[in-house]
Structures are given as structure tokens and as C-alpha cells.
Motif scaffolding. Sequence first.
Motif, PDB file in Angstrom:
ATOM      1  N   ALA A 209       0.820  -1.258   0.018  1.00 26.21           N
ATOM      2  CA  ALA A 209       0.003  -0.090  -0.155  1.00 26.21           C
ATOM      3  C   ALA A 209       0.828   1.228  -0.082  1.00 26.21           C
ATOM      4  CB  ALA A 209      -0.969   0.112   1.091  1.00 26.21           C
ATOM      5  N   ASN A 210       2.351   1.195   0.347  1.00 23.02           N
ATOM      6  CA  ASN A 210       2.790   2.454   0.457  1.00 23.02           C
ATOM      7  C   ASN A 210       3.480   2.568  -0.860  1.00 23.02           C
ATOM      8  OD1 ASN A 210       5.167   4.229   1.040  1.00 23.02           O
ATOM      9  ND2 ASN A 210       5.244   3.628   3.012  1.00 23.02           N
ATOM     10  N   THR A 211       3.193   3.644  -1.657  1.00 20.46           N
ATOM     11  CA  THR A 211       3.599   3.900  -2.750  1.00 20.46           C
ATOM     12  C   THR A 211       4.803   4.820  -3.005  1.00 20.46           C
ATOM     13  OG1 THR A 211       2.368   6.344  -2.498  1.00 20.46           O
ATOM     14  CG2 THR A 211       1.154   4.477  -3.684  1.00 20.46           C
ATOM     15  N   SER A 212       5.544   5.248  -1.847  1.00 19.04           N
ATOM     16  CA  SER A 212       6.726   5.868  -1.976  1.00 19.04           C
ATOM     17  C   SER A 212       7.986   4.805  -1.411  1.00 19.04           C
ATOM     18  CB  SER A 212       6.806   6.955  -1.026  1.00 19.04           C
ATOM     19  OG  SER A 212       6.671   6.640   0.630  1.00 19.04           O
ATOM     20  N   ALA A 213       7.600   3.577  -1.134  1.00 21.95           N
ATOM     21  CA  ALA A 213       8.687   2.777  -0.439  1.00 21.95           C
ATOM     22  C   ALA A 213       9.341   2.231  -1.709  1.00 21.95           C
ATOM     23  CB  ALA A 213       7.749   1.452   0.126  1.00 21.95           C
ATOM     24  N   THR A 214      10.675   2.183  -1.294  1.00 27.92           N
ATOM     25  CA  THR A 214      11.505   1.313  -2.271  1.00 27.92           C
ATOM     26  C   THR A 214      12.018   0.184  -1.973  1.00 27.92           C
ATOM     27  OG1 THR A 214      13.375   2.755  -1.387  1.00 27.92           O
ATOM     28  CG2 THR A 214      12.194   3.734  -3.146  1.00 27.92           C
ATOM     29  N   MET A 215      12.474  -0.642  -2.515  1.00 30.45           N
ATOM     30  CA  MET A 215      13.146  -1.975  -2.239  1.00 30.45           C
ATOM     31  C   MET A 215      12.270  -2.925  -1.375  1.00 30.45           C
ATOM     32  SD  MET A 215      17.136  -0.787  -1.670  1.00 30.45           S
ATOM     33  CE  MET A 215      17.321  -2.134  -0.663  1.00 30.45           C
ATOM     34  N   ARG A 216      10.900  -2.720  -1.636  1.00 29.59           N
ATOM     35  CA  ARG A 216       9.811  -3.583  -1.046  1.00 29.59           C
ATOM     36  C   ARG A 216      10.087  -5.105  -0.657  1.00 29.59           C
ATOM     37  NH1 ARG A 216       5.641  -0.647  -4.628  1.00 29.59           N
ATOM     38  NH2 ARG A 216       5.022   1.243  -3.322  1.00 29.59           N
ATOM     39  N   VAL A 217      10.636  -5.620  -1.876  1.00 28.51           N
ATOM     40  CA  VAL A 217      10.840  -7.057  -1.544  1.00 28.51           C
ATOM     41  C   VAL A 217      12.102  -7.095  -0.438  1.00 28.51           C
ATOM     42  CG1 VAL A 217      11.594  -9.269  -2.730  1.00 28.51           C
ATOM     43  CG2 VAL A 217      10.213  -7.635  -3.819  1.00 28.51           C
ATOM     44  N   ASP A 218      13.044  -6.436  -0.579  1.00 25.73           N
ATOM     45  CA  ASP A 218      14.261  -6.578   0.110  1.00 25.73           C
ATOM     46  C   ASP A 218      13.938  -6.233   1.947  1.00 25.73           C
ATOM     47  OD1 ASP A 218      15.797  -7.060  -1.843  1.00 25.73           O
ATOM     48  OD2 ASP A 218      16.867  -5.214  -1.988  1.00 25.73           O
ATOM     49  N   THR A 219      12.918  -5.070   1.891  1.00 24.90           N
ATOM     50  CA  THR A 219      12.498  -4.706   2.900  1.00 24.90           C
ATOM     51  C   THR A 219      11.731  -5.841   3.727  1.00 24.90           C
ATOM     52  OG1 THR A 219      12.494  -2.532   2.413  1.00 24.90           O
ATOM     53  CG2 THR A 219      11.221  -2.901   4.442  1.00 24.90           C
ATOM     54  N   PHE A 220      10.790  -6.396   2.901  1.00 25.13           N
ATOM     55  CA  PHE A 220       9.998  -7.474   3.343  1.00 25.13           C
ATOM     56  C   PHE A 220      10.383  -8.894   3.917  1.00 25.13           C
ATOM     57  CE2 PHE A 220       7.216 -11.547   2.533  1.00 25.13           C
ATOM     58  CZ  PHE A 220       6.110 -11.159   3.302  1.00 25.13           C
ATOM     59  N   VAL A 221      11.623  -9.169   2.922  1.00 23.08           N
ATOM     60  CA  VAL A 221      12.286 -10.294   3.342  1.00 23.08           C
ATOM     61  C   VAL A 221      13.067 -10.172   4.456  1.00 23.08           C
ATOM     62  CG1 VAL A 221      14.151 -12.080   2.541  1.00 23.08           C
ATOM     63  CG2 VAL A 221      12.083 -11.283   1.140  1.00 23.08           C
ATOM     64  N   GLY A 222      13.603  -9.140   4.667  1.00 21.60           N
ATOM     65  CA  GLY A 222      14.819  -8.854   5.640  1.00 21.60           C
ATOM     66  C   GLY A 222      13.892  -8.567   7.030  1.00 21.60           C
ATOM     67  N   THR A 223      12.780  -7.810   6.898  1.00 22.44           N
ATOM     68  CA  THR A 223      12.050  -7.738   8.067  1.00 22.44           C
ATOM     69  C   THR A 223      11.459  -9.039   8.685  1.00 22.44           C
ATOM     70  OG1 THR A 223      11.610  -5.582   7.499  1.00 22.44           O
ATOM     71  CG2 THR A 223      10.219  -6.567   9.216  1.00 22.44           C
ATOM     72  N   THR A 224      10.864  -9.785   7.838  1.00 22.39           N
ATOM     73  CA  THR A 224      10.026 -11.010   8.158  1.00 22.39           C
ATOM     74  C   THR A 224      11.073 -12.040   8.808  1.00 22.39           C
ATOM     75  OG1 THR A 224       9.860 -11.655   5.820  1.00 22.39           O
ATOM     76  CG2 THR A 224       8.171 -10.677   6.794  1.00 22.39           C
ATOM     77  N   ALA A 225      12.001 -12.231   8.116  1.00 25.61           N
ATOM     78  CA  ALA A 225      13.225 -13.107   8.340  1.00 25.61           C
ATOM     79  C   ALA A 225      13.788 -12.733   9.576  1.00 25.61           C
ATOM     80  CB  ALA A 225      14.209 -13.189   7.267  1.00 25.61           C
ATOM     81  N   SER A 226      14.027 -11.513   9.766  1.00 26.84           N
ATOM     82  CA  SER A 226      14.707 -11.040  11.232  1.00 26.84           C
ATOM     83  C   SER A 226      13.680 -11.389  12.312  1.00 26.84           C
ATOM     84  CB  SER A 226      15.166  -9.664  11.247  1.00 26.84           C
ATOM     85  OG  SER A 226      16.050  -9.627   9.968  1.00 26.84           O
ATOM     86  N   VAL A 227      12.403 -11.049  12.058  1.00 27.71           N
ATOM     87  CA  VAL A 227      11.531 -11.357  13.236  1.00 27.71           C
ATOM     88  C   VAL A 227      11.311 -12.993  13.424  1.00 27.71           C
ATOM     89  CG1 VAL A 227       8.963 -10.786  13.669  1.00 27.71           C
ATOM     90  CG2 VAL A 227      10.303  -8.818  12.928  1.00 27.71           C
TER      91      VAL A 227
END
Length: 174
Positions: A78-96
Motif C-alpha cells: 500500500a505504500n506508494t513511496s517505499a523503495t526496495m519493497r521485496v528486500d524490506t519484506f524479506v529482511g524484516t520477516t526473516a529477522s522477526v
Amino acid sequence: FAMCAAIAALPPARRPMEAAAFASLVLLGVLIALSKPLGMAPTFALWPVVLLAHFSSHRVAAAGYATAVVAVGAGLVANTSATMRVDTFVGTTASVGLMAWLVASLTGREARLRAELAAAAETDPLTGLLNRRAFHPTLECLVAGASEKAGLTLVVFDIDHFKSIKDRFGHAAG
């Protein structure tokens, strides 16, 4: 629906804490969707998931992690200004997920060690029988639960001169 079912299955004393953790994950998804710039907002999923991993059952912790994955993913989409969405998603969910697994593992290990310590504090290491600390409360429960139909019999042996037996043949033989 799964989140509501998981919360409803909890003991009443834990429900407010777990409900707050799930609600914070949903609000986090909104925060991620509205943040401009995105910054560190996705990493905030760590705290409610770790809280659930420490204080809740594995099933509830897994539901919390799944909620975090959905919230972070939906917020990033939903965030239109976010960059590197896949990297952020994978990094965040893997770390959490990794941190939640670590906390849940350490919590389970602590619980097992506490149970072993409690058992060691209540039993004689040589005989494996209850020691005085555990025997008296157990005896009180048995006496309180004894009825006229199902009585209680207690047999006590007092061996005279037991110390001389141990002194003569050794502690292990005694």
C-alpha cells in the motif's frame, strides 16, 4: 478470523496482552502504509512477535508471526513511496521470525530447566524419594483427601543404629 480464534482460545488472564500484541501488528501495517519515508517502521513488528514468543503458546506465537508477515506485506504494497519493497519484506520477516524462534526456544529451555531444578529440590538424589520439603505437603494432601471409605495408611520405619551401619559398611551401602 484466525487471530480472533487464537485469542479466544487463550486463558482469560493472557487475553488482553495478546490482543494488544495482535492489535499493534495491525496498526503497524497501517503505519507502514502511511509512512513517507518508510524508515525503520517495518522493524517495529519485532516487539509484539517477540512478546508473543516469550509469553504465549507456540500456536499463538505462530499466529502473531503470520499476522506480522501479512501486516508488513500489506503495508509495503500500500505504500506508494517505499523503495526496495521485496528486500524490506524479506529482511524484516526473516529477522522477526528468527528472533521469535530464538526467544521461544530459550523460553522453552528455561521452563525445562526450572522443572528439573524443582524436581531436584524435592527429591533425594541417592534414593529418588521425596525429601522432607516435598514429603510434608504431599502427606498433608493425602490426609486431607482421605475419606472413611478409602482410608490412608502410613508406614514408617525407624532403623536403630543406622549410623553405625553406614560407618561400618560405607554411605553407599547404608
